[in-house]
Scaffold this motif. Sequence first.
Motif, PDB file in Angstrom:
ATOM      1  N   MET A   1     117.216  74.355  97.486  1.00 44.83           N
ATOM      2  CA  MET A   1     115.974  75.076  97.187  1.00 44.83           C
ATOM      3  C   MET A   1     114.981  73.913  97.377  1.00 44.83           C
ATOM      4  O   MET A   1     115.109  72.628  97.087  1.00 44.83           O
ATOM      5  N   ARG A   2     113.953  74.356  98.004  1.00 48.69           N
ATOM      6  CA  ARG A   2     112.614  73.515  98.116  1.00 48.69           C
ATOM      7  C   ARG A   2     111.894  73.319  96.828  1.00 48.69           C
ATOM      8  O   ARG A   2     111.352  74.365  96.612  1.00 48.69           O
ATOM      9  N   ILE A   3     112.085  72.227  96.374  1.00 47.81           N
ATOM     10  CA  ILE A   3     111.365  71.842  95.111  1.00 47.81           C
ATOM     11  C   ILE A   3     109.852  71.187  95.046  1.00 47.81           C
ATOM     12  O   ILE A   3     110.031  69.917  95.902  1.00 47.81           O
ATOM     13  N   LEU A   4     108.894  71.412  94.681  1.00 47.70           N
ATOM     14  CA  LEU A   4     107.672  70.401  94.572  1.00 47.70           C
ATOM     15  C   LEU A   4     107.820  70.063  92.985  1.00 47.70           C
ATOM     16  O   LEU A   4     108.000  70.592  92.156  1.00 47.70           O
ATOM     17  N   PHE A   5     107.759  68.581  92.946  1.00 48.08           N
ATOM     18  CA  PHE A   5     108.080  67.890  91.748  1.00 48.08           C
ATOM     19  C   PHE A   5     106.823  67.493  91.120  1.00 48.08           C
ATOM     20  O   PHE A   5     105.933  66.901  91.801  1.00 48.08           O
ATOM     21  N   MET A   6     106.400  67.717  89.891  1.00 45.69           N
ATOM     22  CA  MET A   6     105.093  67.312  89.247  1.00 45.69           C
ATOM     23  C   MET A   6     105.456  66.498  87.916  1.00 45.69           C
ATOM     24  O   MET A   6     105.943  67.181  87.078  1.00 45.69           O
ATOM     25  N   GLY A   7     104.842  65.292  87.964  1.00 52.71           N
ATOM     26  CA  GLY A   7     105.167  64.632  86.785  1.00 52.71           C
ATOM     27  C   GLY A   7     104.486  63.175  86.800  1.00 52.71           C
ATOM     28  O   GLY A   7     103.865  62.871  87.934  1.00 52.71           O
ATOM     29  N   THR A   8     104.286  62.485  85.885  1.00 59.12           N
ATOM     30  CA  THR A   8     103.401  61.331  86.007  1.00 59.12           C
ATOM     31  C   THR A   8     104.084  60.086  85.188  1.00 59.12           C
ATOM     32  O   THR A   8     104.309  59.026  85.895  1.00 59.12           O
ATOM     33  N   PRO A   9     104.373  59.833  83.975  1.00 56.67           N
ATOM     34  CA  PRO A   9     104.908  58.971  83.183  1.00 56.67           C
ATOM     35  C   PRO A   9     106.265  58.429  83.371  1.00 56.67           C
ATOM     36  O   PRO A   9     107.286  58.990  84.224  1.00 56.67           O
ATOM     37  N   ASP A  10     106.632  57.406  82.647  1.00 60.48           N
ATOM     38  CA  ASP A  10     108.067  56.975  82.718  1.00 60.48           C
ATOM     39  C   ASP A  10     109.044  58.238  82.277  1.00 60.48           C
ATOM     40  O   ASP A  10     110.202  58.185  82.694  1.00 60.48           O
ATOM     41  N   PHE A  11     108.512  59.092  81.188  1.00 61.56           N
ATOM     42  CA  PHE A  11     109.317  60.115  81.040  1.00 61.56           C
ATOM     43  C   PHE A  11     110.054  61.031  81.957  1.00 61.56           C
ATOM     44  O   PHE A  11     110.877  61.787  82.017  1.00 61.56           O
ATOM     45  N   SER A  12     109.079  61.132  83.104  1.00 60.48           N
ATOM     46  CA  SER A  12     109.394  62.027  84.098  1.00 60.48           C
ATOM     47  C   SER A  12     110.341  61.448  85.047  1.00 60.48           C
ATOM     48  O   SER A  12     110.837  62.266  85.760  1.00 60.48           O
ATOM     49  N   VAL A  13     110.516  60.200  85.141  1.00 58.30           N
ATOM     50  CA  VAL A  13     111.232  59.702  86.058  1.00 58.30           C
ATOM     51  C   VAL A  13     112.727  60.051  86.256  1.00 58.30           C
ATOM     52  O   VAL A  13     113.213  60.108  87.211  1.00 58.30           O
ATOM     53  N   PRO A  14     113.406  59.868  85.099  1.00 51.05           N
ATOM     54  CA  PRO A  14     114.825  60.089  85.244  1.00 51.05           C
ATOM     55  C   PRO A  14     115.275  61.795  85.610  1.00 51.05           C
ATOM     56  O   PRO A  14     116.065  61.766  86.561  1.00 51.05           O
ATOM     57  N   THR A  15     114.052  62.488  85.645  1.00 50.78           N
ATOM     58  CA  THR A  15     114.216  63.890  86.020  1.00 50.78           C
ATOM     59  C   THR A  15     114.225  63.850  87.440  1.00 50.78           C
ATOM     60  O   THR A  15     115.073  64.960  88.284  1.00 50.78           O
ATOM     61  N   LEU A  16     113.315  63.406  87.852  1.00 49.46           N
ATOM     62  CA  LEU A  16     112.946  63.208  89.407  1.00 49.46           C
ATOM     63  C   LEU A  16     114.182  62.516  90.010  1.00 49.46           C
ATOM     64  O   LEU A  16     114.557  63.153  90.863  1.00 49.46           O
ATOM     65  N   GLU A  17     114.538  61.690  89.498  1.00 48.73           N
ATOM     66  CA  GLU A  17     115.899  60.910  90.071  1.00 48.73           C
ATOM     67  C   GLU A  17     116.946  61.835  90.080  1.00 48.73           C
ATOM     68  O   GLU A  17     117.641  61.669  91.156  1.00 48.73           O
ATOM     69  N   ASP A  18     117.332  62.659  89.216  1.00 51.89           N
ATOM     70  CA  ASP A  18     118.280  63.637  89.246  1.00 51.89           C
ATOM     71  C   ASP A  18     118.370  64.806  90.113  1.00 51.89           C
ATOM     72  O   ASP A  18     119.141  65.102  90.802  1.00 51.89           O
ATOM     73  N   LEU A  19     116.995  65.109  90.542  1.00 45.82           N
ATOM     74  CA  LEU A  19     116.678  66.234  91.367  1.00 45.82           C
ATOM     75  C   LEU A  19     116.736  65.357  92.761  1.00 45.82           C
ATOM     76  O   LEU A  19     117.539  65.914  93.756  1.00 45.82           O
ATOM     77  N   ILE A  20     116.179  64.120  93.077  1.00 47.08           N
ATOM     78  CA  ILE A  20     116.486  63.435  94.391  1.00 47.08           C
ATOM     79  C   ILE A  20     117.866  63.608  94.943  1.00 47.08           C
ATOM     80  O   ILE A  20     118.406  63.500  95.874  1.00 47.08           O
ATOM     81  N   ASN A  21     118.967  63.339  93.875  1.00 51.36           N
ATOM     82  CA  ASN A  21     120.262  63.010  93.826  1.00 51.36           C
ATOM     83  C   ASN A  21     121.119  64.143  93.809  1.00 51.36           C
ATOM     84  O   ASN A  21     122.280  64.229  93.993  1.00 51.36           O
ATOM     85  N   SER A  22     120.707  65.435  93.807  1.00 49.40           N
ATOM     86  CA  SER A  22     121.063  66.725  93.937  1.00 49.40           C
ATOM     87  C   SER A  22     120.944  67.281  95.294  1.00 49.40           C
ATOM     88  O   SER A  22     120.638  66.575  96.005  1.00 49.40           O
ATOM     89  N   GLU A  23     121.461  68.500  95.404  1.00 58.80           N
ATOM     90  CA  GLU A  23     121.434  69.083  96.685  1.00 58.80           C
ATOM     91  C   GLU A  23     120.438  69.804  96.897  1.00 58.80           C
ATOM     92  O   GLU A  23     120.183  69.968  98.329  1.00 58.80           O
ATOM     93  N   HIS A  24     119.407  69.832  96.274  1.00 61.79           N
ATOM     94  CA  HIS A  24     117.869  70.277  96.636  1.00 61.79           C
ATOM     95  C   HIS A  24     116.991  69.420  97.275  1.00 61.79           C
ATOM     96  O   HIS A  24     117.189  68.103  97.354  1.00 61.79           O
ATOM     97  N   GLU A  25     116.173  69.989  97.983  1.00 63.68           N
ATOM     98  CA  GLU A  25     115.376  69.251  98.638  1.00 63.68           C
ATOM     99  C   GLU A  25     113.919  69.075  97.995  1.00 63.68           C
ATOM    100  O   GLU A  25     113.076  70.048  97.674  1.00 63.68           O
ATOM    101  N   ILE A  26     113.415  67.808  97.716  1.00 59.17           N
ATOM    102  CA  ILE A  26     112.115  67.609  97.127  1.00 59.17           C
ATOM    103  C   ILE A  26     111.382  67.345  98.312  1.00 59.17           C
ATOM    104  O   ILE A  26     111.252  66.290  98.832  1.00 59.17           O
ATOM    105  N   ILE A  27     110.387  68.543  98.357  1.00 61.57           N
ATOM    106  CA  ILE A  27     109.339  68.286  99.477  1.00 61.57           C
ATOM    107  C   ILE A  27     108.049  67.604  99.090  1.00 61.57           C
ATOM    108  O   ILE A  27     107.402  67.396 100.217  1.00 61.57           O
ATOM    109  N   GLY A  28     107.824  67.456  98.083  1.00 57.74           N
ATOM    110  CA  GLY A  28     106.552  66.584  97.619  1.00 57.74           C
ATOM    111  C   GLY A  28     106.563  66.180  96.132  1.00 57.74           C
ATOM    112  O   GLY A  28     107.267  67.031  95.377  1.00 57.74           O
ATOM    113  N   VAL A  29     105.888  65.261  95.807  1.00 55.95           N
ATOM    114  CA  VAL A  29     105.650  64.902  94.457  1.00 55.95           C
ATOM    115  C   VAL A  29     104.215  64.854  94.175  1.00 55.95           C
ATOM    116  O   VAL A  29     103.475  64.409  94.808  1.00 55.95           O
ATOM    117  N   VAL A  30     103.805  65.614  93.091  1.00 58.25           N
ATOM    118  CA  VAL A  30     102.602  65.589  92.619  1.00 58.25           C
ATOM    119  C   VAL A  30     102.398  64.943  91.339  1.00 58.25           C
ATOM    120  O   VAL A  30     103.074  64.994  90.376  1.00 58.25           O
TER     121      VAL A  30
END
Length: 314
Positions: A1-30
């Motif tokens: 799945m083509r995922i646009l990730f939206m987050g800002t502080p430290d709290f968002s980082v572990p989720t972004l890292e899990d998505l990056i390491n998944s089968e999904h495509e991170i097409i951009g970060v806002v």
Amino acid sequence: MRILFMGTPDFSVPTLEDLINSEHEIIGVVTQPDKPKGRGKQIIYPPVKVVALENEIPVYQPNKVKNPDFMEVIQALEPDLAVVIAFGQILPKAFLELPKYGCINIHASLLPKYRGAGPIQWAIIHGEATTGVTTMYMDVGLDTGDMLLKETVEIQPKETGGSLHDKLSFIGGPLILKTIEALTDERLIRQPQNNALSTYAPMLDKEMGNIDWHQSADRIERLVRGLNPWPSAYTHYEGKLLKIWESDVVACNRLDIPCGSICEIREEGFVVKCKDGGLLIKSLQLQGKKRMSTPDFLRGHQIRIGQELCQIVE
């Protein structure tokens, strides 16, 4: 799945890292725009931007999401789904409708309780036994969208805002991956929120940490934990701000002194009289000094029974 990730502080980082390491495509970060910080006004990247750049993911930092030029950029990306966690802006209806499967938010509470910007800290301050993380479809309201999946976490007796923040931050990634899997398998169930059961968790500010010693010792002890490490609970000692980092509820039987007065000095600290009972101060930080244990503080300051710690109204 083509995922646009939206987050800002430290709290968002572990989720972004899990998505990056998944089968999904991170097409951009806002994320939010860079901000100057400290006395030197050095420009600091949001934590999410740092991770995105390390992984060569395009980063977008609009001042306002509703900006037409930014909306065109996102539309051209053709995202299947937007995943939002602690982003920091309200998303307009037009944006929510851009991704094929809409926008899913990861919220740090068991909705409909604690909608708003400070769910982690307020859950501790209000004495909740449990909290957790909820994934939900976003709508134009403030955390009012249909709920999807939840994971519950027990709040420990000495839990702080910082320790609970860290626990919940590592739940978001696995929970959103389960949510996306259920979405693609067409077994995701939307559950509308019961607005009658909702509570609001407003944004934190420094003033709310100014301790009112006329409140119960239980309430003040929870305030100390909930606001640790930011913005911190504090009082005033001899005209200087005194942060309280660690405390216990204890008895205080002195009826002859007002609330906010020191009613006992113990080996492990001093006790301050509250509305009912006392608060044993075990760790503190005087203005201009480092954090220290109260016994260390007592070795350098002549505290006396009846001395008042005051709430200064500015």
